[in-house]
Write a protein that holds these residues in place. Structure first.
Motif, PDB file in Angstrom:
ATOM      1  N   VAL A  57       0.819  -1.228   0.000  1.00  0.00           N
ATOM      2  CA  VAL A  57       0.000   0.000   0.000  1.00  0.00           C
ATOM      3  C   VAL A  57       0.846   1.270   0.000  1.00  0.00           C
ATOM      4  O   VAL A  57       0.332   2.354   0.304  1.00  0.00           O
ATOM      5  CB  VAL A  57      -0.967   0.014   1.216  1.00  0.00           C
ATOM      6  CG1 VAL A  57      -2.012  -1.068   1.100  1.00  0.00           C
ATOM      7  CG2 VAL A  57      -0.197  -0.114   2.537  1.00  0.00           C
ATOM      8  N   LYS A 105      -0.559   4.242  -1.827  1.00  0.00           N
ATOM      9  CA  LYS A 105      -1.910   4.695  -1.474  1.00  0.00           C
ATOM     10  C   LYS A 105      -1.852   6.015  -0.727  1.00  0.00           C
ATOM     11  O   LYS A 105      -1.023   6.225   0.160  1.00  0.00           O
ATOM     12  CB  LYS A 105      -2.619   3.653  -0.584  1.00  0.00           C
ATOM     13  CG  LYS A 105      -2.950   2.349  -1.264  1.00  0.00           C
ATOM     14  CD  LYS A 105      -3.933   2.517  -2.418  1.00  0.00           C
ATOM     15  CE  LYS A 105      -5.307   2.989  -1.984  1.00  0.00           C
ATOM     16  NZ  LYS A 105      -6.124   1.941  -1.368  1.00  0.00           N
ATOM     17  N   ILE A 156      -3.503   8.411   1.943  1.00  0.00           N
ATOM     18  CA  ILE A 156      -4.355   8.217   3.110  1.00  0.00           C
ATOM     19  C   ILE A 156      -4.430   9.511   3.921  1.00  0.00           C
ATOM     20  O   ILE A 156      -3.646  10.438   3.720  1.00  0.00           O
ATOM     21  CB  ILE A 156      -3.823   7.080   3.998  1.00  0.00           C
ATOM     22  CG1 ILE A 156      -2.371   7.372   4.382  1.00  0.00           C
ATOM     23  CG2 ILE A 156      -3.940   5.738   3.297  1.00  0.00           C
ATOM     24  CD1 ILE A 156      -1.809   6.432   5.403  1.00  0.00           C
ATOM     25  N   SER A 206       1.058   9.840   1.062  1.00  0.00           N
ATOM     26  CA  SER A 206       1.211   8.441   0.680  1.00  0.00           C
ATOM     27  C   SER A 206       1.619   7.636   1.908  1.00  0.00           C
ATOM     28  O   SER A 206       2.268   8.147   2.828  1.00  0.00           O
ATOM     29  CB  SER A 206       2.271   8.295  -0.417  1.00  0.00           C
ATOM     30  OG  SER A 206       3.566   8.521   0.116  1.00  0.00           O
ATOM     31  N   GLU A 240      -9.762   3.178   3.086  1.00  0.00           N
ATOM     32  CA  GLU A 240      -8.513   3.693   2.519  1.00  0.00           C
ATOM     33  C   GLU A 240      -7.468   2.611   2.252  1.00  0.00           C
ATOM     34  O   GLU A 240      -6.583   2.806   1.418  1.00  0.00           O
ATOM     35  CB  GLU A 240      -7.914   4.751   3.449  1.00  0.00           C
ATOM     36  CG  GLU A 240      -8.780   5.991   3.610  1.00  0.00           C
ATOM     37  CD  GLU A 240      -8.088   7.109   4.353  1.00  0.00           C
ATOM     38  OE1 GLU A 240      -8.413   8.277   4.110  1.00  0.00           O
ATOM     39  OE2 GLU A 240      -7.199   6.812   5.197  1.00  0.00           O
ATOM     40  N   LEU A 241      -7.538   1.491   2.984  1.00  0.00           N
ATOM     41  CA  LEU A 241      -6.515   0.450   2.843  1.00  0.00           C
ATOM     42  C   LEU A 241      -7.138  -0.935   2.651  1.00  0.00           C
ATOM     43  O   LEU A 241      -6.769  -1.899   3.340  1.00  0.00           O
ATOM     44  CB  LEU A 241      -5.615   0.454   4.098  1.00  0.00           C
ATOM     45  CG  LEU A 241      -4.839   1.744   4.361  1.00  0.00           C
ATOM     46  CD1 LEU A 241      -4.245   1.732   5.769  1.00  0.00           C
ATOM     47  CD2 LEU A 241      -3.749   1.955   3.319  1.00  0.00           C
ATOM     48  N   GLU A 270      -6.609  -3.104   0.582  1.00  0.00           N
ATOM     49  CA  GLU A 270      -5.628  -4.114   0.153  1.00  0.00           C
ATOM     50  C   GLU A 270      -5.097  -4.923   1.342  1.00  0.00           C
ATOM     51  O   GLU A 270      -4.551  -6.018   1.152  1.00  0.00           O
ATOM     52  CB  GLU A 270      -4.450  -3.433  -0.558  1.00  0.00           C
ATOM     53  CG  GLU A 270      -4.824  -2.735  -1.854  1.00  0.00           C
ATOM     54  CD  GLU A 270      -5.359  -1.315  -1.641  1.00  0.00           C
ATOM     55  OE1 GLU A 270      -5.602  -0.628  -2.652  1.00  0.00           O
ATOM     56  OE2 GLU A 270      -5.527  -0.894  -0.472  1.00  0.00           O
TER      57      GLU A 270
END
Length: 313
Positions: free
Chosen positions: A75, A78, A80, A107, A138-139, A141
């Protein structure tokens, strides 16, 4: 009238002591392994008592997988929401204000760089602490590395969690004393969390004030400003490190102190006051199950009203 108020004030203080004498523990007990749902409901949820569970989520891959290298790969790119404050206190009293953090979009890798000391962060304390199910929102994954719910808790309560939250931050990131309307299962994946807990029945000794809302903002030179939210309502909150001269009744509170280590889960019952510190880079996931708004909630609301009208806090 003053005599009546003094009698009520004395009685609510006795009410708190009775709870400690009758059923509250003097420390937070430990359980081993996932409990039977009905037994857990009878022993802990119904009487509204905290406990720490060991080996309750030892099957999660996250316990071994969630290293900085793995998180960067999974991640790292990503973007956030990250709370940034000058002192580590997000959503806390500062002077005459209730000050919220600057919410910064970053990130995940850049947060890890700060945690690992690889970059000059330019001041401030950084904490991934946005609630409202930030893990799922948001996460997502990372959800394959754990469970989206705690099965035995969902069975005990007859519902799924309202939110699943991800926490990662610096050692100086601190959660000020507050309470939530949730049955909370707090799972530490790495590092450790340090809790100060107060039962709802200690409400007569917990000082509250009304504070105007404000928000932090970090300038380009690294200094922080506080911007008032003048169109917002005043917020009832607990001051940091209550002044015992101003709030002498706080001496009568009987807090519990506990540390929750990696692989351990804290059951934090609804309406319990809690203050939280952590080790540097601690990672945790918590599950919020909405509380039942039953007679216990009604009684707590009555206690709060009595504290307000008698000036107990």
């Amino acid at each position: 009238m003053n005599c009546v108020m003094e009698t009520v004030r004395k009685r609510v203080a006795e009410f708190s002591q009775e709870a400690h004498d009758l059923y509250l523990n003097q420390s937070v007990p430990y359980l081993d392994g996932p409990p039977d749902p009905l037994q857990f409901y009878r022993d802990w949820i119904a009487p509204n008592k905290p406990c720490i569970l060991r080996n309750a989520f030892s099957h999660w891959p996250a316990l071994t997988k969630w290293t900085p290298d793995y998180l960067r790969e999974k991640v790292g790119s990503k973007v956030i929401s990250v709370a940034v404050t000058p002192n580590g206190y997000a959503d806390a009293v500062n002077g005459a204000r209730f000050v919220m953090p600057e919410e910064r979009q970053m990130s995940f890798s850049s947060v890890l760089d700060i945690i690992e000391g690889k970059v000059d962060k330019g001041g401030g304390v950084f904490y991934i602490q946005k609630q409202c199910s930030n893990l799922l929102q948001e996460l997502p994954e990372l959800t394959a590395d754990l469970e989206p719910q705690i099965p035995w808790m969902s069975t005990a309560l007859g519902k799924f969690p309202d939110a699943v939250n991800f926490w990662l931050g610096e050692e100086n990131a601190i959660t000020s004393m507050h309470k939530d309307h949730y049955e909370n299962l707090y799972c530490v994946v790495s590092g450790e969390k340090h809790f100060i807990l107060l039962p709802p029945t200690d409400r007569p000794f917990v000082p509250y004030g009304l504070y105007g809302q404000a928000v932090y903002h970090q300038r380009d030179d690294g200094e922080f400003e506080v911007f008032d939210q003048n169109d917002s309502e005043r917020v009832p909150w607990i001051p940091l490190d209550p002044d015992l001269e101003r709030y002498p009744q706080y001496r009568q509170a009987q807090p519990l102190h506990c540390s929750v280590k990696a692989g351990e889960m804290l059951y934090l019952p609804s309406l319990w006051f809690h203050h939280v510190r952590q080790s540097h880079g601690c990672i945790a996931v918590n599950f919020w199950y909405d509380m039942e708004y039953d007679i216990k909630y009604n009684y707590f609301q009555l206690l709060e009203a009595l504290c307000e009208v008698t000036g107990s806090t």
